[in-house]
Design an enzyme around this catalytic site. Structure first.
Site, short mmCIF file in Angstrom:
data_model
loop_
_atom_site.label_atom_id
_atom_site.label_comp_id
_atom_site.label_asym_id
_atom_site.label_seq_id
_atom_site.Cartn_x
_atom_site.Cartn_y
_atom_site.Cartn_z
N ASP A 193 -9.15 -0.73 69.09
CA ASP A 193 -8.54 0.70 69.53
C ASP A 193 -7.27 1.11 68.63
O ASP A 193 -7.29 2.28 68.25
CB ASP A 193 -8.28 0.86 70.91
N HIS A 220 -9.73 -0.75 77.83
CA HIS A 220 -10.42 -0.85 76.61
C HIS A 220 -11.71 -0.32 77.18
O HIS A 220 -12.60 -1.00 77.15
CB HIS A 220 -10.78 -2.06 75.86
N1 NAD Z 1 -12.76 -6.17 72.88
C1 NAD Z 1 -13.33 -5.29 71.73
O1 NAD Z 1 -12.81 -4.58 71.30
C2 NAD Z 1 -14.75 -5.50 71.72
C3 NAD Z 1 -15.24 -5.12 70.42
C4 NAD Z 1 -16.56 -5.09 70.28
C5 NAD Z 1 -17.47 -5.96 71.00
N2 NAD Z 1 -16.86 -6.45 72.05
C6 NAD Z 1 -17.76 -7.19 72.89
O2 NAD Z 1 -18.06 -8.59 72.49
C7 NAD Z 1 -19.11 -9.19 73.05
C8 NAD Z 1 -19.89 -9.65 71.91
O3 NAD Z 1 -20.46 -8.88 70.97
P1 NAD Z 1 -21.18 -9.20 69.76
O4 NAD Z 1 -21.69 -8.12 69.21
O5 NAD Z 1 -20.56 -10.25 68.91
O6 NAD Z 1 -22.66 -9.80 70.67
P2 NAD Z 1 -23.83 -10.74 70.19
O7 NAD Z 1 -24.81 -10.80 70.99
O8 NAD Z 1 -23.92 -10.50 68.62
O9 NAD Z 1 -23.04 -12.18 69.92
C9 NAD Z 1 -22.57 -12.85 71.44
C10 NAD Z 1 -22.68 -14.28 71.09
O10 NAD Z 1 -22.38 -14.70 72.47
C11 NAD Z 1 -23.33 -16.03 72.42
N3 NAD Z 1 -23.19 -16.65 74.06
C12 NAD Z 1 -23.85 -15.82 75.16
N4 NAD Z 1 -23.68 -16.64 76.20
C13 NAD Z 1 -22.80 -17.58 75.65
C14 NAD Z 1 -22.21 -18.60 76.29
N5 NAD Z 1 -22.46 -18.59 77.72
N6 NAD Z 1 -21.34 -19.44 76.01
C15 NAD Z 1 -20.99 -19.37 74.45
N7 NAD Z 1 -21.65 -18.25 73.85
C16 NAD Z 1 -22.34 -17.30 74.47
C17 NAD Z 1 -24.67 -15.47 72.00
O11 NAD Z 1 -25.30 -16.77 71.85
C18 NAD Z 1 -24.11 -14.80 70.92
O12 NAD Z 1 -24.11 -15.50 69.73
C19 NAD Z 1 -19.75 -8.14 73.71
O13 NAD Z 1 -19.55 -8.19 75.07
C20 NAD Z 1 -19.12 -7.01 73.28
O14 NAD Z 1 -19.29 -5.71 73.92
C21 NAD Z 1 -15.75 -6.34 72.56
O1 LMR Z 2 -18.11 -0.17 72.42
C1 LMR Z 2 -18.31 -1.46 72.58
O2 LMR Z 2 -19.42 -1.56 73.45
C2 LMR Z 2 -17.78 -2.48 71.82
C3 LMR Z 2 -16.26 -2.54 71.98
O3 LMR Z 2 -15.72 -2.47 73.28
C4 LMR Z 2 -15.74 -1.31 70.99
O4 LMR Z 2 -14.88 -0.55 71.27
O5 LMR Z 2 -16.59 -1.06 69.76
#
Ligand code: NAD
Ligand code: LMR
Length: 356
Positions: A193, A220
Protein backbone atom coordinates in the site's frame (compact mmCIF):
# COMPACT_ATOMS: atom_id res chain seq x y z
CA UNK A 1 34.86 -39.43 -26.02
CA UNK A 2 33.35 -41.60 -23.23
CA UNK A 3 34.35 -40.67 -19.66
CA UNK A 4 36.80 -43.10 -18.08
CA UNK A 5 35.71 -45.50 -15.28
CA UNK A 6 37.11 -43.18 -12.64
CA UNK A 7 35.27 -40.18 -13.99
CA UNK A 8 32.04 -42.20 -14.19
CA UNK A 9 32.40 -43.10 -10.54
CA UNK A 10 32.96 -39.47 -9.60
CA UNK A 11 29.91 -38.39 -11.57
CA UNK A 12 27.82 -41.12 -9.94
CA UNK A 13 29.04 -40.08 -6.50
CA UNK A 14 28.23 -36.43 -7.12
CA UNK A 15 24.77 -37.26 -8.52
CA UNK A 16 24.02 -39.39 -5.48
CA UNK A 17 24.75 -36.48 -3.23
CA UNK A 18 22.77 -33.91 -5.16
CA UNK A 19 19.52 -34.79 -3.57
CA UNK A 20 16.72 -32.37 -4.25
CA UNK A 21 14.65 -30.91 -2.69
CA UNK A 22 17.16 -30.49 0.11
CA UNK A 23 20.21 -29.50 -1.88
CA UNK A 24 22.77 -30.07 0.82
CA UNK A 25 25.83 -32.20 0.32
CA UNK A 26 26.90 -34.48 3.11
CA UNK A 27 30.14 -33.88 4.95
CA UNK A 28 31.22 -37.52 4.61
CA UNK A 29 31.13 -37.33 0.81
CA UNK A 30 34.50 -35.66 0.59
CA UNK A 31 32.85 -33.03 -1.63
CA UNK A 32 33.00 -29.45 -0.48
CA UNK A 33 29.83 -28.69 1.37
CA UNK A 34 27.28 -26.48 -0.32
CA UNK A 35 27.00 -24.69 3.03
CA UNK A 36 30.56 -23.40 2.70
CA UNK A 37 29.23 -20.56 0.61
CA UNK A 38 27.36 -19.30 3.63
CA UNK A 39 30.17 -17.27 5.10
CA UNK A 40 27.34 -15.49 6.84
CA UNK A 41 26.26 -18.74 8.52
CA UNK A 42 27.19 -17.05 11.76
CA UNK A 43 26.91 -13.40 10.70
CA UNK A 44 23.92 -13.34 8.36
CA UNK A 45 20.27 -14.09 9.05
CA UNK A 46 18.29 -17.25 8.42
CA UNK A 47 15.07 -16.63 6.52
CA UNK A 48 12.24 -19.00 5.59
CA UNK A 49 9.60 -18.33 2.93
CA UNK A 50 6.41 -20.38 3.35
CA UNK A 51 4.58 -20.57 0.02
CA UNK A 52 7.85 -20.10 -1.85
CA UNK A 53 6.71 -21.70 -5.12
CA UNK A 54 3.83 -19.28 -5.65
CA UNK A 55 3.37 -16.13 -7.69
CA UNK A 56 4.80 -14.00 -4.87
CA UNK A 57 7.00 -16.70 -3.39
CA UNK A 58 9.22 -17.22 -6.45
CA UNK A 59 10.28 -13.61 -7.11
CA UNK A 60 10.46 -13.07 -3.35
CA UNK A 61 12.83 -16.03 -3.04
CA UNK A 62 14.95 -14.65 -5.87
CA UNK A 63 15.16 -11.20 -4.31
CA UNK A 64 15.93 -12.59 -0.84
CA UNK A 65 18.74 -14.70 -2.37
CA UNK A 66 20.20 -11.37 -3.57
CA UNK A 67 20.00 -9.80 -0.10
CA UNK A 68 23.47 -9.68 1.50
CA UNK A 69 21.93 -9.81 5.00
CA UNK A 70 20.64 -13.35 4.34
CA UNK A 71 22.98 -16.30 4.94
CA UNK A 72 20.47 -19.15 4.78
CA UNK A 73 17.24 -19.20 2.79
CA UNK A 74 14.68 -21.96 3.34
CA UNK A 75 12.02 -22.37 0.66
CA UNK A 76 8.91 -24.25 1.77
CA UNK A 77 5.80 -25.08 -0.23
CA UNK A 78 3.32 -27.90 -0.68
CA UNK A 79 4.20 -28.06 -4.41
CA UNK A 80 7.26 -27.45 -6.60
CA UNK A 81 9.67 -26.45 -3.82
CA UNK A 82 12.48 -28.66 -5.25
CA UNK A 83 12.28 -26.99 -8.66
CA UNK A 84 12.28 -23.46 -7.33
CA UNK A 85 15.11 -24.34 -4.93
CA UNK A 86 17.27 -25.89 -7.63
CA UNK A 87 16.73 -22.86 -9.83
CA UNK A 88 17.40 -20.19 -7.19
CA UNK A 89 20.36 -22.09 -5.72
CA UNK A 90 22.36 -21.52 -8.93
CA UNK A 91 22.50 -17.76 -8.30
CA UNK A 92 26.06 -16.81 -7.33
CA UNK A 93 25.12 -14.87 -4.22
CA UNK A 94 26.06 -15.67 -0.62
CA UNK A 95 22.94 -17.26 0.83
CA UNK A 96 22.66 -21.05 0.97
CA UNK A 97 19.26 -22.20 -0.31
CA UNK A 98 17.43 -25.29 0.90
CA UNK A 99 14.06 -26.59 -0.27
CA UNK A 100 11.34 -28.25 1.80
CA UNK A 101 8.31 -29.95 0.28
CA UNK A 102 5.06 -30.70 2.05
CA UNK A 103 3.79 -30.69 5.61
CA UNK A 104 6.21 -33.38 6.79
CA UNK A 105 9.13 -31.02 6.06
CA UNK A 106 7.60 -27.90 7.61
CA UNK A 107 9.43 -28.29 10.92
CA UNK A 108 12.82 -28.74 9.25
CA UNK A 109 12.12 -25.63 7.19
CA UNK A 110 11.49 -23.60 10.34
CA UNK A 111 14.09 -24.73 12.87
CA UNK A 112 16.56 -21.93 13.65
CA UNK A 113 14.94 -19.24 11.51
CA UNK A 114 15.33 -15.53 12.40
CA UNK A 115 12.64 -14.32 9.99
CA UNK A 116 9.68 -16.20 8.50
CA UNK A 117 7.79 -14.68 5.58
CA UNK A 118 4.34 -16.13 4.76
CA UNK A 119 2.91 -15.61 1.26
CA UNK A 120 1.14 -19.04 1.29
CA UNK A 121 -2.49 -19.17 0.27
CA UNK A 122 -4.91 -18.51 -2.56
CA UNK A 123 -5.12 -15.13 -4.36
CA UNK A 124 -8.24 -13.25 -5.49
CA UNK A 125 -9.99 -13.47 -8.83
CA UNK A 126 -12.05 -10.60 -10.30
CA UNK A 127 -15.23 -9.96 -8.31
CA UNK A 128 -13.82 -11.32 -5.04
CA UNK A 129 -12.96 -9.42 -1.87
CA UNK A 130 -9.93 -10.34 0.20
CA UNK A 131 -12.32 -11.61 2.85
CA UNK A 132 -13.59 -14.19 0.32
CA UNK A 133 -10.17 -15.86 0.74
CA UNK A 134 -10.69 -16.34 4.49
CA UNK A 135 -12.14 -19.86 4.34
CA UNK A 136 -9.05 -21.31 2.65
CA UNK A 137 -6.26 -19.05 3.88
CA UNK A 138 -7.22 -18.94 7.56
CA UNK A 139 -6.51 -22.66 7.95
CA UNK A 140 -3.24 -22.42 5.99
CA UNK A 141 -1.93 -19.55 8.13
CA UNK A 142 -3.04 -21.30 11.33
CA UNK A 143 -1.14 -24.50 10.48
CA UNK A 144 2.01 -22.63 9.44
CA UNK A 145 1.96 -20.53 12.63
CA UNK A 146 1.59 -23.67 14.75
CA UNK A 147 4.84 -24.82 13.15
CA UNK A 148 6.50 -21.47 13.89
CA UNK A 149 5.38 -21.60 17.55
CA UNK A 150 6.96 -25.03 17.85
CA UNK A 151 10.18 -24.62 15.86
CA UNK A 152 11.22 -20.95 15.88
CA UNK A 153 9.11 -19.12 18.46
CA UNK A 154 11.55 -16.20 18.57
CA UNK A 155 11.47 -15.53 14.82
CA UNK A 156 10.09 -12.31 13.38
CA UNK A 157 7.00 -13.22 11.33
CA UNK A 158 5.88 -11.28 8.26
CA UNK A 159 2.32 -12.22 7.20
CA UNK A 160 1.44 -11.54 3.56
CA UNK A 161 -1.45 -14.03 3.08
CA UNK A 162 -4.85 -12.37 2.74
CA UNK A 163 -7.04 -11.23 4.31
CA UNK A 164 -4.19 -9.66 6.32
CA UNK A 165 -6.73 -7.90 8.57
CA UNK A 166 -7.77 -11.38 9.78
CA UNK A 167 -4.67 -13.54 9.22
CA UNK A 168 -2.52 -11.45 11.58
CA UNK A 169 -5.05 -11.87 14.44
CA UNK A 170 -5.13 -15.60 13.58
CA UNK A 171 -1.34 -15.79 13.89
CA UNK A 172 -1.44 -13.87 17.20
CA UNK A 173 -4.07 -16.21 18.61
CA UNK A 174 -2.13 -19.33 17.56
CA UNK A 175 1.01 -17.99 19.25
CA UNK A 176 -0.96 -16.96 22.35
CA UNK A 177 -2.42 -20.48 22.61
CA UNK A 178 1.07 -21.96 22.31
CA UNK A 179 2.41 -19.56 24.96
CA UNK A 180 4.93 -18.01 22.55
CA UNK A 181 3.15 -14.78 21.57
CA UNK A 182 5.38 -11.73 21.39
CA UNK A 183 3.45 -8.89 19.70
CA UNK A 184 6.73 -7.18 18.85
CA UNK A 185 7.61 -10.02 16.47
CA UNK A 186 4.39 -10.33 14.46
CA UNK A 187 3.86 -7.97 11.53
CA UNK A 188 1.24 -7.92 8.79
CA UNK A 189 2.80 -6.73 5.54
CA UNK A 190 1.06 -3.58 4.27
CA UNK A 191 4.14 -2.30 2.47
CA UNK A 192 2.52 -2.69 -0.96
CA UNK A 193 0.00 0.00 0.00
CA UNK A 194 2.88 2.36 0.81
CA UNK A 195 4.73 1.43 -2.38
CA UNK A 196 1.60 2.13 -4.43
CA UNK A 197 0.87 5.35 -2.56
CA UNK A 198 4.42 6.61 -3.15
CA UNK A 199 4.11 5.78 -6.85
CA UNK A 200 0.70 7.35 -7.43
CA UNK A 201 1.49 10.49 -5.40
CA UNK A 202 4.79 10.91 -7.26
CA UNK A 203 2.88 10.71 -10.57
CA UNK A 204 0.52 13.51 -9.46
CA UNK A 205 3.37 15.67 -8.14
CA UNK A 206 5.58 14.93 -11.15
CA UNK A 207 8.55 13.86 -9.00
CA UNK A 208 10.64 10.72 -8.48
CA UNK A 209 8.72 8.13 -6.36
CA UNK A 210 11.91 7.43 -4.42
CA UNK A 211 11.65 10.94 -2.97
CA UNK A 212 8.11 10.38 -1.69
CA UNK A 213 7.00 8.96 1.65
CA UNK A 214 3.27 8.43 2.21
CA UNK A 215 2.16 6.99 5.56
CA UNK A 216 -0.62 4.43 4.98
CA UNK A 217 -2.42 3.35 8.14
CA UNK A 218 -5.40 1.19 9.16
CA UNK A 219 -5.39 -2.20 7.48
CA UNK A 220 -5.01 -3.95 4.14
CA UNK A 221 -8.41 -4.09 2.39
CA UNK A 222 -10.54 -1.44 0.67
CA UNK A 223 -11.55 1.40 3.00
CA UNK A 224 -9.30 0.08 5.77
CA UNK A 225 -6.34 1.23 3.64
CA UNK A 226 -6.03 4.85 4.77
CA UNK A 227 -3.35 6.97 3.10
CA UNK A 228 -2.51 10.06 5.16
CA UNK A 229 -2.07 12.49 2.29
CA UNK A 230 -1.83 15.42 4.70
CA UNK A 231 1.44 13.92 6.01
CA UNK A 232 3.20 13.24 2.70
CA UNK A 233 6.91 13.96 2.57
CA UNK A 234 8.09 16.15 0.95
CA UNK A 235 5.36 18.46 2.30
CA UNK A 236 2.78 19.23 -0.40
CA UNK A 237 -0.91 19.86 -0.80
CA UNK A 238 -3.58 18.33 -3.00
CA UNK A 239 -6.85 19.65 -4.40
CA UNK A 240 -10.01 17.83 -3.21
CA UNK A 241 -10.17 16.14 -6.63
CA UNK A 242 -6.57 14.94 -6.34
CA UNK A 243 -7.22 13.69 -2.80
CA UNK A 244 -10.27 11.70 -3.97
CA UNK A 245 -8.43 10.29 -6.96
CA UNK A 246 -5.36 9.28 -4.91
CA UNK A 247 -7.31 7.80 -1.99
CA UNK A 248 -9.45 5.75 -4.36
CA UNK A 249 -6.55 4.53 -6.44
CA UNK A 250 -4.48 3.54 -3.39
CA UNK A 251 -7.43 1.75 -1.75
CA UNK A 252 -8.21 -0.11 -4.97
CA UNK A 253 -4.67 -0.78 -6.19
CA UNK A 254 -5.02 -4.51 -5.47
CA UNK A 255 -8.31 -4.71 -7.38
CA UNK A 256 -6.76 -2.80 -10.30
CA UNK A 257 -4.15 -5.59 -10.64
CA UNK A 258 -6.66 -8.42 -10.06
CA UNK A 259 -8.84 -7.07 -12.87
CA UNK A 260 -5.91 -6.50 -15.22
CA UNK A 261 -4.75 -10.09 -14.63
CA UNK A 262 -8.30 -11.22 -15.47
CA UNK A 263 -8.41 -14.42 -13.42
CA UNK A 264 -4.67 -15.17 -13.39
CA UNK A 265 -4.18 -13.99 -9.80
CA UNK A 266 -3.31 -10.80 -7.97
CA UNK A 267 -0.22 -8.65 -7.51
CA UNK A 268 2.89 -10.84 -7.35
CA UNK A 269 5.87 -8.88 -8.70
CA UNK A 270 5.17 -5.55 -7.00
CA UNK A 271 4.27 -7.56 -3.88
CA UNK A 272 7.57 -9.46 -3.95
CA UNK A 273 9.34 -6.11 -4.27
CA UNK A 274 7.36 -4.69 -1.33
CA UNK A 275 7.87 -7.85 0.76
CA UNK A 276 11.63 -7.71 0.25
CA UNK A 277 11.71 -4.02 1.08
CA UNK A 278 9.87 -4.82 4.30
CA UNK A 279 11.89 -7.96 5.15
CA UNK A 280 15.10 -6.03 4.57
CA UNK A 281 13.88 -3.38 7.06
CA UNK A 282 13.17 -6.13 9.61
CA UNK A 283 16.66 -7.59 9.11
CA UNK A 284 18.33 -4.17 9.37
CA UNK A 285 16.41 -3.68 12.61
CA UNK A 286 17.58 -7.07 13.90
CA UNK A 287 21.15 -6.11 13.00
CA UNK A 288 20.79 -3.02 15.19
CA UNK A 289 20.57 -0.29 12.54
CA UNK A 290 19.09 2.92 13.92
CA UNK A 291 16.02 4.70 12.56
CA UNK A 292 14.40 1.85 10.60
CA UNK A 293 10.76 2.93 10.31
CA UNK A 294 8.05 1.35 8.12
CA UNK A 295 4.27 0.95 8.16
CA UNK A 296 2.89 -2.44 9.23
CA UNK A 297 -0.29 -4.02 10.62
CA UNK A 298 0.56 -4.85 14.22
CA UNK A 299 -0.85 -5.30 17.72
CA UNK A 300 -1.39 -1.70 18.69
CA UNK A 301 -2.81 0.80 21.13
CA UNK A 302 -2.85 3.62 18.58
CA UNK A 303 -6.65 3.23 18.38
CA UNK A 304 -9.12 1.25 20.48
CA UNK A 305 -8.69 -1.71 18.09
CA UNK A 306 -6.30 -4.53 19.08
CA UNK A 307 -4.52 -4.38 15.69
CA UNK A 308 -3.86 -1.42 13.44
CA UNK A 309 -1.38 -0.46 10.73
CA UNK A 310 0.82 2.53 11.40
CA UNK A 311 4.47 3.52 11.34
CA UNK A 312 6.66 1.32 13.53
CA UNK A 313 10.34 1.48 14.40
CA UNK A 314 12.12 -1.83 13.93
CA UNK A 315 15.03 -2.97 16.07
CA UNK A 316 16.85 -5.92 17.59
CA UNK A 317 13.70 -7.23 19.27
CA UNK A 318 11.29 -6.56 16.42
CA UNK A 319 8.89 -3.63 16.85
CA UNK A 320 10.52 -1.19 19.29
CA UNK A 321 8.13 1.72 18.93
CA UNK A 322 4.70 2.31 17.42
CA UNK A 323 4.07 5.87 16.31
CA UNK A 324 0.77 7.68 16.85
CA UNK A 325 -1.23 8.77 13.81
CA UNK A 326 -0.35 12.43 14.09
CA UNK A 327 -2.72 15.24 13.09
CA UNK A 328 -5.44 14.15 10.65
CA UNK A 329 -7.51 16.44 8.44
CA UNK A 330 -11.29 16.22 8.25
CA UNK A 331 -11.48 13.71 5.36
CA UNK A 332 -8.87 11.49 7.05
CA UNK A 333 -10.88 11.56 10.29
CA UNK A 334 -13.96 10.39 8.37
CA UNK A 335 -11.86 7.74 6.60
CA UNK A 336 -10.50 6.54 9.94
CA UNK A 337 -13.97 5.92 11.35
CA UNK A 338 -14.96 3.90 8.25
CA UNK A 339 -11.71 1.93 8.40
CA UNK A 340 -12.12 1.09 12.08
CA UNK A 341 -15.63 -0.25 11.59
CA UNK A 342 -14.57 -2.75 8.93
CA UNK A 343 -11.32 -3.58 10.69
CA UNK A 344 -13.06 -4.43 13.97
CA UNK A 345 -15.15 -7.11 12.22
CA UNK A 346 -12.19 -8.60 10.32
CA UNK A 347 -10.04 -8.76 13.46
CA UNK A 348 -12.81 -10.40 15.44
CA UNK A 349 -13.35 -12.95 12.66
CA UNK A 350 -9.68 -13.96 12.80
CA UNK A 351 -9.58 -14.24 16.59
CA UNK A 352 -12.73 -16.34 16.83
CA UNK A 353 -11.49 -18.67 14.05
CA UNK A 354 -8.73 -19.86 16.37
CA UNK A 355 -10.71 -19.64 19.61
CA UNK A 356 -13.68 -21.70 18.43
N1 NAD B 1 -0.28 -8.43 1.86
C1 NAD B 1 -0.33 -8.04 0.62
O1 NAD B 1 -0.15 -6.86 0.33
C2 NAD B 1 -0.58 -9.03 -0.49
C3 NAD B 1 -0.31 -8.67 -1.82
C4 NAD B 1 -0.52 -9.60 -2.82
C5 NAD B 1 -1.02 -10.88 -2.50
N2 NAD B 1 -1.28 -11.19 -1.20
C6 NAD B 1 -1.78 -12.52 -0.82
O2 NAD B 1 -0.69 -13.43 -0.85
C7 NAD B 1 -1.20 -14.76 -1.02
C8 NAD B 1 -0.40 -15.50 -2.08
O3 NAD B 1 -0.58 -14.90 -3.35
P1 NAD B 1 0.13 -15.53 -4.65
O4 NAD B 1 -0.23 -14.66 -5.78
O5 NAD B 1 1.55 -15.83 -4.38
O6 NAD B 1 -0.68 -16.91 -4.76
P2 NAD B 1 -0.22 -18.25 -5.52
O7 NAD B 1 -1.41 -19.13 -5.60
O8 NAD B 1 0.50 -17.90 -6.77
O9 NAD B 1 0.86 -18.87 -4.53
C9 NAD B 1 0.52 -19.34 -3.27
C10 NAD B 1 1.45 -20.46 -2.89
O10 NAD B 1 1.08 -20.92 -1.60
C11 NAD B 1 1.25 -22.32 -1.61
N3 NAD B 1 0.51 -22.94 -0.54
C12 NAD B 1 -0.82 -23.25 -0.46
N4 NAD B 1 -1.08 -23.87 0.69
C13 NAD B 1 0.09 -23.92 1.37
C14 NAD B 1 0.46 -24.44 2.63
N5 NAD B 1 -0.43 -25.04 3.44
N6 NAD B 1 1.75 -24.35 3.00
C15 NAD B 1 2.65 -23.75 2.19
N7 NAD B 1 2.36 -23.24 1.00
C16 NAD B 1 1.09 -23.34 0.60
C17 NAD B 1 0.78 -22.76 -2.98
O11 NAD B 1 1.25 -24.06 -3.29
C18 NAD B 1 1.37 -21.67 -3.85
O12 NAD B 1 2.66 -22.03 -4.31
C19 NAD B 1 -2.68 -14.58 -1.36
O13 NAD B 1 -3.45 -14.82 -0.21
C20 NAD B 1 -2.78 -13.13 -1.76
O14 NAD B 1 -4.07 -12.60 -1.58
C21 NAD B 1 -1.08 -10.29 -0.20
O1 LMR C 1 -5.61 -7.33 -3.99
C1 LMR C 1 -5.28 -8.47 -3.64
O2 LMR C 1 -6.10 -9.40 -3.54
C2 LMR C 1 -3.84 -8.77 -3.38
C3 LMR C 1 -3.18 -7.79 -2.48
O3 LMR C 1 -3.81 -7.66 -1.25
C4 LMR C 1 -2.97 -6.44 -3.13
O4 LMR C 1 -3.21 -5.43 -2.49
O5 LMR C 1 -2.52 -6.40 -4.29
Amino acid sequence: MQPSGDVNQRIARISAHLNPPNLQMEESSGLRQANCRAKGGSSGFKVAILGAAGGIGQPLAMLMKMNPLVSVLHLYDVVNAPGVTADISHMDTGAVVRGFLGQKELENALIGMDLVIIPAGVPRKPGMTRDDLFNINAGIVKTLCEGIAKCCPKAIVNVISNPVNSTVPIAAEVFRKAGTYDPKRLLGVTMLDVVRANTFVAEVLGIDPREVDVPVVGGHAGVTILPLLSQVKPPCSFTPEETDYLTNRIQNGGTEVVEAKAGAGSATLSMAYAAVKFADACLRGLRGDAGVVECAFVASQVTELPFFASKVRLGRTGIEEIYPLGPLNESERVGLEKAKKELAASIEKGISFVKK
